[in-house]
Design a protein around this motif. Structure first.
Motif, PDB file in Angstrom:
ATOM      1  N   HIS A  16       0.398  -1.159   0.310  1.00 21.50           N
ATOM      2  CA  HIS A  16       0.482  -0.057   0.063  1.00 21.50           C
ATOM      3  C   HIS A  16       0.825   1.474  -0.215  1.00 21.50           C
ATOM      4  CE1 HIS A  16      -2.814  -2.850   1.145  1.00 21.50           C
ATOM      5  NE2 HIS A  16      -3.899  -1.978   0.839  1.00 21.50           N
ATOM      6  N   PHE A  17       2.761   0.874  -0.180  1.00 24.42           N
ATOM      7  CA  PHE A  17       2.946   2.407  -0.269  1.00 24.42           C
ATOM      8  C   PHE A  17       3.955   1.889  -1.166  1.00 24.42           C
ATOM      9  CE2 PHE A  17       1.280   1.618   4.271  1.00 24.42           C
ATOM     10  CZ  PHE A  17       1.298   2.805   4.589  1.00 24.42           C
ATOM     11  N   PRO A  18       3.635   3.380  -2.233  1.00 20.29           N
ATOM     12  CA  PRO A  18       4.668   3.209  -2.777  1.00 20.29           C
ATOM     13  C   PRO A  18       6.101   3.198  -2.716  1.00 20.29           C
ATOM     14  CG  PRO A  18       3.184   5.040  -3.312  1.00 20.29           C
ATOM     15  CD  PRO A  18       3.212   3.751  -1.925  1.00 20.29           C
ATOM     16  N   SER A  19       7.016   2.922  -3.284  1.00 21.80           N
ATOM     17  CA  SER A  19       8.256   3.247  -3.432  1.00 21.80           C
ATOM     18  C   SER A  19       8.428   3.999  -4.161  1.00 21.80           C
ATOM     19  CB  SER A  19       9.257   2.269  -3.815  1.00 21.80           C
ATOM     20  OG  SER A  19       8.782   1.953  -5.426  1.00 21.80           O
ATOM     21  N   SER A  20       9.875   5.227  -4.199  1.00 24.79           N
ATOM     22  CA  SER A  20      10.327   6.309  -4.796  1.00 24.79           C
ATOM     23  C   SER A  20      10.692   6.087  -6.249  1.00 24.79           C
ATOM     24  CB  SER A  20      11.409   6.729  -3.472  1.00 24.79           C
ATOM     25  OG  SER A  20      12.357   5.927  -4.033  1.00 24.79           O
ATOM     26  N   THR A  43      15.224  10.940 -23.933  1.00 27.49           N
ATOM     27  CA  THR A  43      14.167  11.517 -23.107  1.00 27.49           C
ATOM     28  C   THR A  43      13.618  10.080 -22.456  1.00 27.49           C
ATOM     29  OG1 THR A  43      13.296  12.682 -24.746  1.00 27.49           O
ATOM     30  CG2 THR A  43      11.450  12.294 -23.088  1.00 27.49           C
ATOM     31  N   VAL A  44      13.213   9.247 -23.521  1.00 26.84           N
ATOM     32  CA  VAL A  44      12.638   7.737 -22.992  1.00 26.84           C
ATOM     33  C   VAL A  44      14.567   7.711 -21.828  1.00 26.84           C
ATOM     34  CG1 VAL A  44      12.283   5.427 -23.016  1.00 26.84           C
ATOM     35  CG2 VAL A  44      11.568   7.361 -24.766  1.00 26.84           C
ATOM     36  N   LYS A  45      15.620   7.586 -22.063  1.00 26.21           N
ATOM     37  CA  LYS A  45      16.554   7.043 -20.791  1.00 26.21           C
ATOM     38  C   LYS A  45      16.284   7.931 -20.017  1.00 26.21           C
ATOM     39  CE  LYS A  45      19.695   4.818 -24.318  1.00 26.21           C
ATOM     40  NZ  LYS A  45      20.745   4.883 -24.838  1.00 26.21           N
ATOM     41  N   LEU A  46      15.943   9.232 -19.558  1.00 26.77           N
ATOM     42  CA  LEU A  46      16.087  10.685 -19.329  1.00 26.77           C
ATOM     43  C   LEU A  46      14.628  10.377 -17.893  1.00 26.77           C
ATOM     44  CD1 LEU A  46      16.407  13.011 -17.696  1.00 26.77           C
ATOM     45  CD2 LEU A  46      15.102  13.973 -19.386  1.00 26.77           C
ATOM     46  N   LEU A  47      13.876  10.007 -18.709  1.00 24.94           N
ATOM     47  CA  LEU A  47      12.587   9.875 -17.429  1.00 24.94           C
ATOM     48  C   LEU A  47      13.240   7.933 -16.861  1.00 24.94           C
ATOM     49  CD1 LEU A  47       9.949  10.020 -20.019  1.00 24.94           C
ATOM     50  CD2 LEU A  47      10.271  11.338 -18.281  1.00 24.94           C
ATOM     51  N   GLN A  48      13.285   6.761 -17.217  1.00 24.00           N
ATOM     52  CA  GLN A  48      14.023   5.748 -16.996  1.00 24.00           C
ATOM     53  C   GLN A  48      14.539   6.172 -15.683  1.00 24.00           C
ATOM     54  OE1 GLN A  48      14.738   3.262 -20.595  1.00 24.00           O
ATOM     55  NE2 GLN A  48      12.827   1.982 -19.719  1.00 24.00           N
ATOM     56  N   SER A  49      15.451   7.192 -15.659  1.00 17.94           N
ATOM     57  CA  SER A  49      15.797   7.730 -14.470  1.00 17.94           C
ATOM     58  C   SER A  49      15.197   8.161 -13.597  1.00 17.94           C
ATOM     59  CB  SER A  49      17.272   8.037 -15.101  1.00 17.94           C
ATOM     60  OG  SER A  49      16.858   9.647 -14.925  1.00 17.94           O
ATOM     61  N   THR A  50      14.590   8.167 -13.733  1.00 19.09           N
ATOM     62  CA  THR A  50      13.542   9.391 -13.060  1.00 19.09           C
ATOM     63  C   THR A  50      12.580   8.099 -12.083  1.00 19.09           C
ATOM     64  OG1 THR A  50      12.501  10.205 -14.082  1.00 19.09           O
ATOM     65  CG2 THR A  50      14.065  11.514 -14.205  1.00 19.09           C
ATOM     66  N   ALA A 346      15.158  11.742  -9.510  1.00 20.26           N
ATOM     67  CA  ALA A 346      15.675  11.155  -9.665  1.00 20.26           C
ATOM     68  C   ALA A 346      16.182   9.809  -9.305  1.00 20.26           C
ATOM     69  CB  ALA A 346      17.427  10.899  -9.561  1.00 20.26           C
ATOM     70  N   LYS A 347      16.280   8.440  -9.356  1.00 20.88           N
ATOM     71  CA  LYS A 347      15.924   7.090  -9.248  1.00 20.88           C
ATOM     72  C   LYS A 347      16.871   6.992  -7.746  1.00 20.88           C
ATOM     73  CE  LYS A 347      13.313   4.618 -11.638  1.00 20.88           C
ATOM     74  NZ  LYS A 347      13.410   3.150 -13.115  1.00 20.88           N
ATOM     75  N   SER A 348      18.023   8.025  -8.449  1.00 22.20           N
ATOM     76  CA  SER A 348      19.525   7.800  -6.919  1.00 22.20           C
ATOM     77  C   SER A 348      19.391   8.427  -6.406  1.00 22.20           C
ATOM     78  CB  SER A 348      21.033   7.065  -7.990  1.00 22.20           C
ATOM     79  OG  SER A 348      20.845   9.135  -8.529  1.00 22.20           O
ATOM     80  N   SER A 350      16.881  10.367  -2.747  1.00 15.13           N
ATOM     81  CA  SER A 350      15.873  10.679  -2.048  1.00 15.13           C
ATOM     82  C   SER A 350      15.410  12.014  -2.071  1.00 15.13           C
ATOM     83  CB  SER A 350      16.982  10.474  -0.507  1.00 15.13           C
ATOM     84  OG  SER A 350      16.512  10.349   1.032  1.00 15.13           O
ATOM     85  N   SER A 351      14.131  11.544  -1.535  1.00 13.63           N
ATOM     86  CA  SER A 351      13.392  12.016  -1.254  1.00 13.63           C
ATOM     87  C   SER A 351      13.642  13.231  -0.012  1.00 13.63           C
ATOM     88  CB  SER A 351      11.977  11.905  -1.312  1.00 13.63           C
ATOM     89  OG  SER A 351      11.624  10.489  -0.088  1.00 13.63           O
ATOM     90  N   SER A 352      14.574  12.332   0.792  1.00  6.69           N
ATOM     91  CA  SER A 352      14.524  13.089   2.146  1.00  6.69           C
ATOM     92  C   SER A 352      15.631  14.634   1.646  1.00  6.69           C
ATOM     93  CB  SER A 352      15.301  12.780   3.085  1.00  6.69           C
ATOM     94  OG  SER A 352      16.845  12.828   2.567  1.00  6.69           O
ATOM     95  N   GLN A 353      15.980  14.786   0.178  1.00  4.15           N
ATOM     96  CA  GLN A 353      16.240  15.967   0.253  1.00  4.15           C
ATOM     97  C   GLN A 353      15.628  17.344   0.036  1.00  4.15           C
ATOM     98  OE1 GLN A 353      17.704  14.828  -3.838  1.00  4.15           O
ATOM     99  NE2 GLN A 353      19.721  14.943  -3.523  1.00  4.15           N
ATOM    100  N   VAL A 354      14.082  16.916  -0.437  1.00  6.83           N
ATOM    101  CA  VAL A 354      13.040  17.935  -0.358  1.00  6.83           C
ATOM    102  C   VAL A 354      12.545  18.300   0.971  1.00  6.83           C
ATOM    103  CG1 VAL A 354      11.180  18.110  -1.646  1.00  6.83           C
ATOM    104  CG2 VAL A 354      12.649  16.510  -2.501  1.00  6.83           C
ATOM    105  N   ARG A 355      12.452  20.193   0.645  1.00  6.24           N
ATOM    106  CA  ARG A 355      11.824  20.610   1.993  1.00  6.24           C
ATOM    107  C   ARG A 355      10.669  20.194   2.108  1.00  6.24           C
ATOM    108  NH1 ARG A 355      13.297  26.197   0.934  1.00  6.24           N
ATOM    109  NH2 ARG A 355      12.877  25.717  -1.123  1.00  6.24           N
ATOM    110  N   TYR A 356       9.775  19.661   2.784  1.00  5.73           N
ATOM    111  CA  TYR A 356       8.196  19.914   2.919  1.00  5.73           C
ATOM    112  C   TYR A 356       7.896  19.619   4.567  1.00  5.73           C
ATOM    113  CZ  TYR A 356       3.577  18.495   2.217  1.00  5.73           C
ATOM    114  OH  TYR A 356       2.168  18.862   2.632  1.00  5.73           O
TER     115      TYR A 356
END
Length: 356
Positions: A16-20, A43-50, A346-348, A350-356
């Motif tokens: 129930h919890f999506p991964s990043s 562009t597709v390669k770029l998207l796949q890295s995110t 970016a998949k590499s 962390s969402s912890s980089q983002v302020r919220y």
């Protein structure tokens, strides 16, 4: 046995919890009003890295749709405003549109939604407005004829000016001039299980009210909040307030169960001297904090517990767009594939980089 049952329930819980790396509610707009874009394959390669899981196109570029085949990335394609008259008047035109733009690619390319027209209700062209619903209906019938009805949804995209009232959010209602045209469209969306697509931009709200407290409210940054005088709910960001105003407008027309999709939202990283708020820092704060907000799964006050599917505008800066400088500066990435700023997609990263 008890251990295996415990593991089973743990897996159910985690599901129930999506991964990043798989966030189905985060999409991006892939505009092409530029002469310096990288090829679709890059562009597709770029998207796949995110962790971006959905892409919205304004048309139905076959090279891009084909390049996305097998990636699992959901695709929104669009029928242009100029296509609407023929789609409305001739069912065969809708059949041909599906034959050309969907059947050669689906299901390898994961086309999920067709948007018929962009902000047509705000076009002030009564003929085009009257043709919108018949065009949507004919596209739907063409999909049903090839057993794709329900698998691919049909909708249209609206700007926030379709609302006559939005403050407080609980008083949200559609402008009187649009209600007649919207009634049939909303009934269509309800009948087909298709979403109502809207373009909320706190960026423009701030430009019309450039106070420091408004900026913080728009950027999801600490602020005193704004209390809805009717419900007593305190809103701490403009995005939730705008989306809930749309929900209230749908409810006022009897269509509160129609899903809302944010077809566009974003923030310019630069602008002209008179364009207040357009900066890299503000764009990074808005988009980064928006993504963190969506990832939190908190939803909005009137629609708690579920993030609204949101397409960020835009993937790239588009150097040929007309208008003020900001119009050419909404990209998350430069056309050399480098980031304009990092919002933790970016998949590499962390969402912890983002302020919220």
């Amino acid at each position: 046995m008890a251990l295996s049952i415990s593991i089973y329930f743990l897996l159910i819980f985690l599901s129930h919890f999506p991964s990043s790396h798989a966030e189905p509610f985060i999409g991006v707009n892939y505009g092409q009003v530029a002469d310096n874009l990288p090829p679709p394959s890059e562009t597709v390669k770029l998207l796949q890295s995110t962790s971006i899981q959905k892409v919205r196109l304004y048309g139905a570029d076959p090279a891009i749709i084909k390049a996305l085949a097998g990636t699992g990335v959901g695709i929104v394609i669009g029928a242009a405003n100029g296509d609407v008259p023929s789609l409305a008047s001739d069912p065969n035109a809708a059949t041909q549109w599906i034959n050309s733009n969907v059947l050669p690619f689906y299901p390898a390319s994961k086309i999920m939604l067709i948007t018929v027209g962009n902000e047509i209700l705000m076009s002030n062209d009564p003929n085009l407005v009257n043709q919108l619903l018949p065009a949507m209906q004919n596209v739907q019938k063409a999909l049903e004829a090839v057993s794709l009805g329900g698998k691919i949804k049909v909708s249209t995209v609206n700007s926030m000016t379709v609302l006559g009232s939005s403050d407080p959010p609980s008083s949200g209602s559609f402008a009187a001039g649009y209600q007649t045209g919207l009634k049939g469209i909303l009934q269509f969306l309800s009948d087909t299980g298709s979403p109502f697509a809207i373009n909320p931009y706190p960026f423009f709200a701030y430009q019309s009210d450039p106070r420091p407290e408004t900026l913080a409210f728009c950027l999801f940054e600490p602020n005193a909040g704004r209390v809805d005088s009717k419900t007593g709910i305190k809103y701490t960001n403009m995005f939730d307030a705008q989306v809930d105003a749309v929900h209230s407008a749908l409810k006022s027309m009897g269509f509160e169960k129609v899903e809302i999709v944010v077809a566009e939202t974003g923030w310019a990283s630069r602008g002209d001297a008179n364009e207040v708020g357009a900066s890299v820092d503000n764009a990074k704060a808005y988009n980064g904090n928006l993504i963190a907000h969506l990832r939190s799964m908190v939803g909005t006050p009137l629609m708690p517990g579920k993030p609204v599917d949101t397409y960020i505008f835009a993937l790239y800066d588009e150097n040929l767009k007309p208008g003020p400088s900001s119009e050419r500066a909404f990209g998350l990435f430069k056309t050399d594939l480098s980031m304009v700023y990092d919002v933790g997609l970016a998949k590499s990263s962390s969402s912890s980089q983002v302020r919220y």
